[in-house]
Scaffold this motif. Sequence first.
Motif, PDB file in Angstrom:
ATOM      1  N   UNK A 106       0.865  -1.079   0.055  1.00 36.07           N
ATOM      2  CA  UNK A 106       0.212   0.229   0.045  1.00 36.07           C
ATOM      3  C   UNK A 106       0.877   1.289   0.099  1.00 36.07           C
ATOM      4  N   UNK A 107       0.521   2.159  -0.801  1.00 38.47           N
ATOM      5  CA  UNK A 107       1.297   3.770  -0.830  1.00 38.47           C
ATOM      6  C   UNK A 107       0.173   4.646  -0.901  1.00 38.47           C
ATOM      7  N   UNK A 108       0.509   5.572   0.112  1.00 37.85           N
ATOM      8  CA  UNK A 108      -0.288   6.860   0.487  1.00 37.85           C
ATOM      9  C   UNK A 108       0.520   8.222   0.479  1.00 37.85           C
ATOM     10  N   UNK A 109      -0.383   9.155   0.154  1.00 41.22           N
ATOM     11  CA  UNK A 109       0.499  10.581   0.175  1.00 41.22           C
ATOM     12  C   UNK A 109      -0.046  11.590   1.266  1.00 41.22           C
ATOM     13  N   UNK A 110       0.131  10.724   2.483  1.00 44.62           N
ATOM     14  CA  UNK A 110      -0.499  11.745   3.578  1.00 44.62           C
ATOM     15  C   UNK A 110       0.244  10.908   4.887  1.00 44.62           C
ATOM     16  N   UNK A 111       0.618  11.955   5.918  1.00 48.41           N
ATOM     17  CA  UNK A 111       1.133  11.269   7.032  1.00 48.41           C
ATOM     18  C   UNK A 111       0.358  10.462   7.872  1.00 48.41           C
ATOM     19  N   UNK A 112      -0.847  10.528   7.464  1.00 51.08           N
ATOM     20  CA  UNK A 112      -1.978   9.523   8.255  1.00 51.08           C
ATOM     21  C   UNK A 112      -2.161   8.275   7.358  1.00 51.08           C
ATOM     22  N   UNK A 113      -1.407   8.176   6.518  1.00 50.57           N
ATOM     23  CA  UNK A 113      -1.671   6.839   5.798  1.00 50.57           C
ATOM     24  C   UNK A 113      -1.272   5.554   6.695  1.00 50.57           C
ATOM     25  N   UNK A 114      -0.411   5.697   7.466  1.00 49.06           N
ATOM     26  CA  UNK A 114      -0.252   4.488   8.236  1.00 49.06           C
ATOM     27  C   UNK A 114      -1.414   3.943   8.632  1.00 49.06           C
ATOM     28  N   UNK A 115      -2.293   4.888   9.505  1.00 47.13           N
ATOM     29  CA  UNK A 115      -3.676   4.339   9.900  1.00 47.13           C
ATOM     30  C   UNK A 115      -4.558   3.572   9.123  1.00 47.13           C
ATOM     31  N   UNK A 116      -4.766   4.033   7.929  1.00 50.03           N
ATOM     32  CA  UNK A 116      -5.668   3.352   6.898  1.00 50.03           C
ATOM     33  C   UNK A 116      -4.786   2.088   6.406  1.00 50.03           C
ATOM     34  N   UNK A 117      -3.452   2.054   6.250  1.00 53.93           N
ATOM     35  CA  UNK A 117      -2.792   0.842   5.720  1.00 53.93           C
ATOM     36  C   UNK A 117      -2.918  -0.108   6.588  1.00 53.93           C
ATOM     37  N   UNK A 118      -2.902   0.059   8.093  1.00 53.49           N
ATOM     38  CA  UNK A 118      -2.675  -0.851   8.986  1.00 53.49           C
ATOM     39  C   UNK A 118      -4.221  -1.569   8.902  1.00 53.49           C
ATOM     40  N   UNK A 119      -5.244  -0.867   8.968  1.00 48.69           N
ATOM     41  CA  UNK A 119      -6.675  -1.476   8.649  1.00 48.69           C
ATOM     42  C   UNK A 119      -6.675  -2.332   7.659  1.00 48.69           C
ATOM     43  N   UNK A 120      -6.244  -1.881   6.441  1.00 52.15           N
ATOM     44  CA  UNK A 120      -6.494  -2.773   5.258  1.00 52.15           C
ATOM     45  C   UNK A 120      -5.481  -4.144   5.453  1.00 52.15           C
ATOM     46  N   UNK A 121      -4.375  -3.730   6.197  1.00 47.61           N
ATOM     47  CA  UNK A 121      -3.588  -5.080   6.087  1.00 47.61           C
ATOM     48  C   UNK A 121      -4.220  -5.920   6.997  1.00 47.61           C
ATOM     49  N   UNK A 122      -4.925  -5.733   8.082  1.00 47.78           N
ATOM     50  CA  UNK A 122      -5.489  -6.514   9.182  1.00 47.78           C
ATOM     51  C   UNK A 122      -6.525  -7.095   8.314  1.00 47.78           C
ATOM     52  N   UNK A 123      -7.517  -6.169   7.500  1.00 50.40           N
ATOM     53  CA  UNK A 123      -8.631  -6.838   6.862  1.00 50.40           C
ATOM     54  C   UNK A 123      -8.396  -7.858   5.913  1.00 50.40           C
ATOM     55  N   UNK A 124      -7.197  -7.531   5.043  1.00 51.49           N
ATOM     56  CA  UNK A 124      -6.766  -8.636   3.903  1.00 51.49           C
ATOM     57  C   UNK A 124      -6.411  -9.989   4.754  1.00 51.49           C
ATOM     58  N   UNK A 125      -5.509  -9.717   5.910  1.00 48.18           N
ATOM     59  CA  UNK A 125      -5.068 -10.797   6.582  1.00 48.18           C
ATOM     60  C   UNK A 125      -6.119 -11.803   7.081  1.00 48.18           C
ATOM     61  N   UNK A 126      -7.098 -10.955   7.644  1.00 43.30           N
ATOM     62  CA  UNK A 126      -8.318 -11.885   8.207  1.00 43.30           C
ATOM     63  C   UNK A 126      -9.116 -12.496   6.993  1.00 43.30           C
ATOM     64  N   UNK A 127      -9.336 -11.704   5.804  1.00 45.92           N
ATOM     65  CA  UNK A 127     -10.226 -12.150   4.878  1.00 45.92           C
ATOM     66  C   UNK A 127      -9.423 -13.423   4.348  1.00 45.92           C
ATOM     67  N   UNK A 128      -8.227 -13.517   4.067  1.00 46.26           N
ATOM     68  CA  UNK A 128      -7.302 -14.486   3.235  1.00 46.26           C
ATOM     69  C   UNK A 128      -6.871 -15.432   4.303  1.00 46.26           C
ATOM     70  N   UNK A 129      -7.143 -15.405   5.619  1.00 45.15           N
ATOM     71  CA  UNK A 129      -6.601 -16.171   6.851  1.00 45.15           C
ATOM     72  C   UNK A 129      -5.029 -16.393   6.669  1.00 45.15           C
ATOM     73  N   UNK A 130      -4.451 -14.978   6.510  1.00 45.60           N
ATOM     74  CA  UNK A 130      -2.891 -15.441   6.381  1.00 45.60           C
ATOM     75  C   UNK A 130      -2.510 -15.556   7.992  1.00 45.60           C
TER      76      UNK A 130
END
Length: 298
Positions: A274-298
């Motif tokens: 994931x790539x973002x152009x904002x200093x708050x990008x980490x917050x949304x990236x963490x949410x997406x990482x966790x969501x993908x991990x749960x969805x795919x059972x990583x």
Amino acid sequence: KNLVTNETLFQAASLSKPLSAIAALRLVKEGLLSLDAPINNYLKRWKISENELTIETPVTLRMLLTHTGGLTVTGFSGYKQTDKIPTTVQILNGETPANTEAVFVDIKPNTEWRYSGGGYTVAQLAMEDVTGLKYPEIMKKYVLEPFKMNHSSYEIIHSEKIQNQLTFAHDANGKLLEGKYNLYPEMAAASLWTTPTDLAKVVIHTNNIYHQIDEPLLNANSAKELLQIHKGDWGIGYDVTDHENGIKSFSHTGSNEGYKANFLGLTDGRGILLMTNGDNGTRIMNELFYSVSNLLNW
């Protein structure tokens, strides 16, 4: 405001480092560098200052790439486009107009892990000195072109055409950064501009290197070195974790002012970035990482 497309470029920040490490390994394969000889053997314009720590244990390229060289300067804040940009030697010496302290050894090399962008800047200088090429040319020749990362560059000054493809940096309040983005002459550590599509190719090619398939860019020994775990669970350029069934993960985060990025690959071919152009990008990236991990059972 322009919409993001497959050709929109983001600053990858410290995701520059694993690609730099792969380029360094390619130079090792060509015999221009050695992983385990003193890096001062290859430096021409500047050398790591000798002290009682380095005399006993000289700093090597392996140490620079695995953050075990005991070198100072963790990261870099960048320069405004109106600033005078320091040379690599000025950065390493901490001389004006550099905005960071000098890079030197204050921990005995190869005794502990400490993240050092300064160490990658030493590697940058060594790679330039042994090839006679400027760093963006090194990266284009040894990584970006072989990986077919056609929209990526380590250049810090861009043509007007490229300027139209760049995202601009925003602070934590969503305000546009003064000057639109900072410049990072510490190229090995922080200057990569790329697209998520191009960055996804790094997952594919890192796996190809590791598994020695598709006309590998590195020989078997170098490929093994890439994801070999050193101190701090760090491989060469990557944070590496061993999982069940012999699978390894290789990851890195990126944080320049106004840009946040995250990258995770697995040696079974899976990956997410994931790539973002904002200093708050980490917050949304963490949410997406966790969501993908749960969805795919990583």
